[in-house]
Scaffold this active site. Structure first.
Site, PDB file in Angstrom:
ATOM      1  N   PHE A 153      -2.706  14.040   2.424  1.00 53.77           N
ATOM      2  CA  PHE A 153      -1.750  13.547   1.423  1.00 53.77           C
ATOM      3  C   PHE A 153      -0.828  12.536   2.099  1.00 53.77           C
ATOM      4  O   PHE A 153       0.391  12.618   1.997  1.00 53.77           O
ATOM      5  CB  PHE A 153      -0.937  14.713   0.843  1.00 53.77           C
ATOM      6  CG  PHE A 153      -1.791  15.770   0.191  1.00 53.77           C
ATOM      7  CD1 PHE A 153      -2.301  15.579  -1.081  1.00 53.77           C
ATOM      8  CD2 PHE A 153      -2.100  16.946   0.857  1.00 53.77           C
ATOM      9  CE1 PHE A 153      -3.105  16.543  -1.686  1.00 53.77           C
ATOM     10  CE2 PHE A 153      -2.898  17.921   0.268  1.00 53.77           C
ATOM     11  CZ  PHE A 153      -3.400  17.718  -1.012  1.00 53.77           C
ATOM     12  N   ARG A 155       0.868   8.985   2.880  1.00 53.87           N
ATOM     13  CA  ARG A 155       1.196   7.680   2.293  1.00 53.87           C
ATOM     14  C   ARG A 155       1.190   6.632   3.400  1.00 53.87           C
ATOM     15  O   ARG A 155       1.812   6.852   4.446  1.00 53.87           O
ATOM     16  CB  ARG A 155       2.594   7.703   1.661  1.00 53.87           C
ATOM     17  CG  ARG A 155       2.690   8.470   0.374  1.00 53.87           C
ATOM     18  CD  ARG A 155       4.127   8.751   0.048  1.00 53.87           C
ATOM     19  NE  ARG A 155       4.768   9.488   1.129  1.00 53.87           N
ATOM     20  CZ  ARG A 155       6.073   9.713   1.222  1.00 53.87           C
ATOM     21  NH1 ARG A 155       6.874   9.221   0.320  1.00 53.87           N
ATOM     22  NH2 ARG A 155       6.573  10.398   2.224  1.00 53.87           N
ATOM     23  N   GLY A 257       7.237  -1.049 -11.477  1.00 57.78           N
ATOM     24  CA  GLY A 257       6.859  -2.182 -10.646  1.00 57.78           C
ATOM     25  C   GLY A 257       5.709  -2.957 -11.247  1.00 57.78           C
ATOM     26  O   GLY A 257       5.448  -2.868 -12.460  1.00 57.78           O
ATOM     27  N   GLY A 261      -1.187  -0.021  -6.386  1.00 53.59           N
ATOM     28  CA  GLY A 261      -2.361  -0.560  -5.681  1.00 53.59           C
ATOM     29  C   GLY A 261      -2.703   0.350  -4.524  1.00 53.59           C
ATOM     30  O   GLY A 261      -2.382   1.533  -4.547  1.00 53.59           O
ATOM     31  N   CYS A 264      -6.003   4.247  -2.372  1.00 45.79           N
ATOM     32  CA  CYS A 264      -6.225   5.583  -2.972  1.00 45.79           C
ATOM     33  C   CYS A 264      -6.127   5.616  -4.488  1.00 45.79           C
ATOM     34  O   CYS A 264      -7.101   5.967  -5.156  1.00 45.79           O
ATOM     35  CB  CYS A 264      -5.230   6.570  -2.374  1.00 45.79           C
ATOM     36  SG  CYS A 264      -5.575   6.936  -0.664  1.00 45.79           S
ATOM     37  N   LYS A 267      -8.836   3.801  -6.631  1.00 40.89           N
ATOM     38  CA  LYS A 267     -10.163   4.381  -6.373  1.00 40.89           C
ATOM     39  C   LYS A 267     -10.252   5.824  -6.909  1.00 40.89           C
ATOM     40  O   LYS A 267     -11.203   6.188  -7.592  1.00 40.89           O
ATOM     41  CB  LYS A 267     -10.397   4.354  -4.856  1.00 40.89           C
ATOM     42  CG  LYS A 267     -11.589   5.098  -4.350  1.00 40.89           C
ATOM     43  CD  LYS A 267     -11.796   4.822  -2.872  1.00 40.89           C
ATOM     44  CE  LYS A 267     -10.889   5.582  -1.945  1.00 40.89           C
ATOM     45  NZ  LYS A 267     -11.254   6.959  -1.646  1.00 40.89           N
ATOM     46  N   LYS A 325       2.354  -2.283  -0.756  1.00 40.47           N
ATOM     47  CA  LYS A 325       3.656  -1.616  -0.663  1.00 40.47           C
ATOM     48  C   LYS A 325       4.253  -1.997   0.688  1.00 40.47           C
ATOM     49  O   LYS A 325       3.539  -2.536   1.542  1.00 40.47           O
ATOM     50  CB  LYS A 325       3.513  -0.100  -0.813  1.00 40.47           C
ATOM     51  CG  LYS A 325       2.634   0.534   0.250  1.00 40.47           C
ATOM     52  CD  LYS A 325       2.487   2.004   0.042  1.00 40.47           C
ATOM     53  CE  LYS A 325       3.482   2.757   0.878  1.00 40.47           C
ATOM     54  NZ  LYS A 325       3.313   4.212   0.819  1.00 40.47           N
TER      55      LYS A 325
HETATM   56  C1  UDX Z   1      -1.115   7.628  -1.923  1.00 40.71           C
HETATM   57  C2  UDX Z   1      -0.549   9.057  -2.078  1.00 40.71           C
HETATM   58  O1  UDX Z   1       0.864   8.990  -2.275  1.00 40.71           O
HETATM   59  C3  UDX Z   1      -0.896   9.881  -0.866  1.00 40.71           C
HETATM   60  O2  UDX Z   1      -0.422  11.217  -1.006  1.00 40.71           O
HETATM   61  C4  UDX Z   1      -2.421   9.872  -0.780  1.00 40.71           C
HETATM   62  O3  UDX Z   1      -2.997  10.803  -0.022  1.00 40.71           O
HETATM   63  C5  UDX Z   1      -2.905   8.444  -0.530  1.00 40.71           C
HETATM   64  O4  UDX Z   1      -2.505   7.685  -1.669  1.00 40.71           O
HETATM   65  P1  UDX Z   1      -0.423   5.394  -0.696  1.00 40.71           P
HETATM   66  O5  UDX Z   1      -1.484   4.767  -1.525  1.00 40.71           O
HETATM   67  O6  UDX Z   1      -0.404   5.113   0.762  1.00 40.71           O
HETATM   68  O7  UDX Z   1      -0.450   6.984  -0.848  1.00 40.71           O
HETATM   69  O8  UDX Z   1       0.995   4.895  -1.228  1.00 40.71           O
HETATM   70  P2  UDX Z   1       2.062   5.392  -2.329  1.00 40.71           P
HETATM   71  O9  UDX Z   1       3.386   5.442  -1.692  1.00 40.71           O
HETATM   72  O10 UDX Z   1       1.617   6.610  -3.022  1.00 40.71           O
HETATM   73  O11 UDX Z   1       2.051   4.152  -3.350  1.00 40.71           O
HETATM   74  C6  UDX Z   1       0.890   3.791  -4.091  1.00 40.71           C
HETATM   75  C7  UDX Z   1       1.214   2.643  -5.009  1.00 40.71           C
HETATM   76  O12 UDX Z   1       2.094   3.047  -6.053  1.00 40.71           O
HETATM   77  C8  UDX Z   1       1.880   1.443  -4.353  1.00 40.71           C
HETATM   78  O13 UDX Z   1       1.339   0.261  -4.876  1.00 40.71           O
HETATM   79  C9  UDX Z   1       3.335   1.589  -4.723  1.00 40.71           C
HETATM   80  O14 UDX Z   1       4.027   0.370  -4.732  1.00 40.71           O
HETATM   81  C10 UDX Z   1       3.211   2.178  -6.117  1.00 40.71           C
HETATM   82  N1  UDX Z   1       4.376   2.950  -6.541  1.00 40.71           N
HETATM   83  C11 UDX Z   1       4.715   4.089  -5.902  1.00 40.71           C
HETATM   84  C12 UDX Z   1       5.121   2.512  -7.635  1.00 40.71           C
HETATM   85  O15 UDX Z   1       4.840   1.477  -8.242  1.00 40.71           O
HETATM   86  N2  UDX Z   1       6.193   3.270  -8.041  1.00 40.71           N
HETATM   87  C13 UDX Z   1       6.542   4.435  -7.422  1.00 40.71           C
HETATM   88  O16 UDX Z   1       7.530   5.075  -7.867  1.00 40.71           O
HETATM   89  C14 UDX Z   1       5.797   4.853  -6.320  1.00 40.71           C
END
Ligand code: UDX
Length: 438
Positions: A153, A155, A257, A261, A264, A267, A325
């Protein structure tokens, strides 16, 4: 302390390897790519991830972490084998399991004493059974193994922290012996009372998809609320703050936002829809989240178009942020790329700036003008668009930006700038669901 081999030194494998070494285990990180292994041996990290180099260096220096391209040998040496290879998306939306199956075959061929085989990669529910079958078909001597699912999990950008201080550890294991071995691997965590959940394999595989798809759904939901806030004059941040105070909702992942993207969410949501289909179910909520996410990218482009009075062709546009991000150099499924595609298609002259992304983007847009500074990207533009919420953009000198732009137009798709300040300086601007005077 356990002897562990991690197969796959991508972002998940490397963080897991370094983290487990930090927990006191003896870890070998193995990869078929010799060039990558050599890079790691020299102390070079193949991608940008805060804190990872320090974690790796510390554990290499204390002889708990090593790297190898000899996968067979590394399998033979360890009691616990983690599969952490990629499961990219096929054009059908299903997860590509070819790497996982290839590795399973190799594990079977090299099983020389009892081992626990553990999957970290995100795999469709039921993959555990396929992995066991492949291992069994390739075992050469009379030797036993157990299979465990242990999803990550992590990020990107905060994966080291997420690994060392997780909210929970999920271990899907049919056999108590295998569960106990895995629990031992995470010893410092259970000593510190981190919840360690023991489930069956299918439940563990499902937990990963259910968690990621729920978070993606939550983001799509707040994005749609933000779009509605735009129409009715409400402020999405106040809405999200008040919603988040309700313990049933929680305040996390309610930041609107330009659409989610990364490697994870896009996909995993599609894979979950496919898994549901294969089981005769239509996953309406997640299907809607996927559509809403695609739509959000179009909504952002329309906002920019509106700011520029529908005239994009020939306009100089500065894109601030390329990664999906902040605190990562990963551009997979980044909304920024979609924005650049829309702009190029409509004849804009695009330049970009990102604090860490540079070379990768050239493979996709060879002609993109990648600036080496924020100032260079902003200078003489007709508009700038904040696509990634890097801190450097939060703290930019807006008065200076105002002076060096050709036209003072800003689209803030991450809601990181003060609308009050933008108004006072005299920018024409827009954002995602915050009351603003345009
Ligand atoms: C995610 C999961 O959070 C993590 O637990 C998992 O195992 C892998 O996938 P990650 O993809 O690295 O992690 O990033 P995350 O922080 O979850 O953000 C994903 C996307 O959502 C980003 O594009 C981010 O900008 C967007 N996001 C996140 C938002 O637009 N708003 C939010 O409040 C949070």
């Amino acid at each position: 302390m356990k002897k562990i081999t991690i197969i796959g030194t991508g972002y998940v494998g490397l963080v897991t390897g370094a983290g487990l070494a930090d927990f006191g285990n003896e870890v070998i990180c193995a990869d078929i790519l010799e060039s990558k292994v050599n890079q790691l041996k020299k102390g070079e990290i193949p991608f940008f991830e805060p804190g990872l180099k320090e974690l790796i260096d510390r554990n290499v220096n204390e002889n708990r972490l090593s790297f190898t391209a000899e996968i067979e040998k590394s399998v033979q040496l360890s009691e616990v084998i983690f599969i952490a290879v990629g499961t990219p998306e096929l054009s059908s939306g299903q997860a590509d399991l070819s790497h996982v199956i290839k590795v399973s075959k190799l594990i079977g061929e090299n099983l020389n004493f009892y081992k626990v085989i553990c999957t970290k990669s995100t795999v469709p529910i039921g993959t555990g059974k396929k992995i066991c079958k492949t291992i069994n078909e390739n075992i050469k001597s009379v030797v036993d193994f157990d299979y465990v699912s242990n999803p990550e999990f992590l990020r990107e950008g905060s994966s080291v922290k997420d690994f060392l201080w997780p909210d929970r550890v999920v271990i899907g294991a049919e056999e108590t012996k295998a569960f106990e071995i895995l629990k031992e691997v995470y010893r410092p965590l259970y000593v510190n009372k981190t919840p360690i959940m023991h489930t069956n394999i299918e439940t563990s595989e499902m937990i990963k998809y259910a968690s990621n798809a729920f978070l993606a759904l939550k983001i799509s939901y707040i994005n749609e609320i933000a779009n509605l806030c735009d129409k009715v004059g409400a402020d999405v941040h106040q809405v999200a703050t008040a919603m988040g105070k309700d313990g049933r909702i929680s305040s996390k992942f309610l930041h609107p936002g330009p659409g989610y993207g990364g490697s994870c969410f896009p996909k995993d949501t599609k894979a979950l829809v496919n898994i549901a289909k294969e089981n005769g179910l239509n996953f309406k909520t997640i299907e809607a989240a996927i559509i809403a996410n695609e739509n959000q990218k179009i909504v952002m482009f329309k906002k920019l178009k509106k700011l520029l009075q529908n005239q994009i062709s020939g306009k100089s546009i500065g894109i601030l942020g390329l990664s999906f991000k902040p605190n990562t150099d990963d551009i997979r499924e980044s909304s920024s790329l979609k924005m650049i595609s829309f702009l190029i298609r409509e004849g804009a002259i695009v330049k970009s700036y990102d604090p860490v992304v540079s070379n990768q983007i050239k493979n996709i847009y060879p002609d993109l003008n990648c600036c080496s500074s924020l100032e260079e990207c902003v200078a003489d533009t007709d508009a700038i668009v904040i696509m990634t919420d890097w801190n450097v953009f939060r703290s930019m000198d807006l008065k200076k930006v105002f002076k060096i732009m050709k036209k003072p137009v800003i689209l803030d798709t991450r809601n990181i700038l003060s609308t009050h300040e933008l108004n006072n300086i005299g920018f024409k601007h827009d954002n995602v669901g915050r009351k603003s005077i345009i």
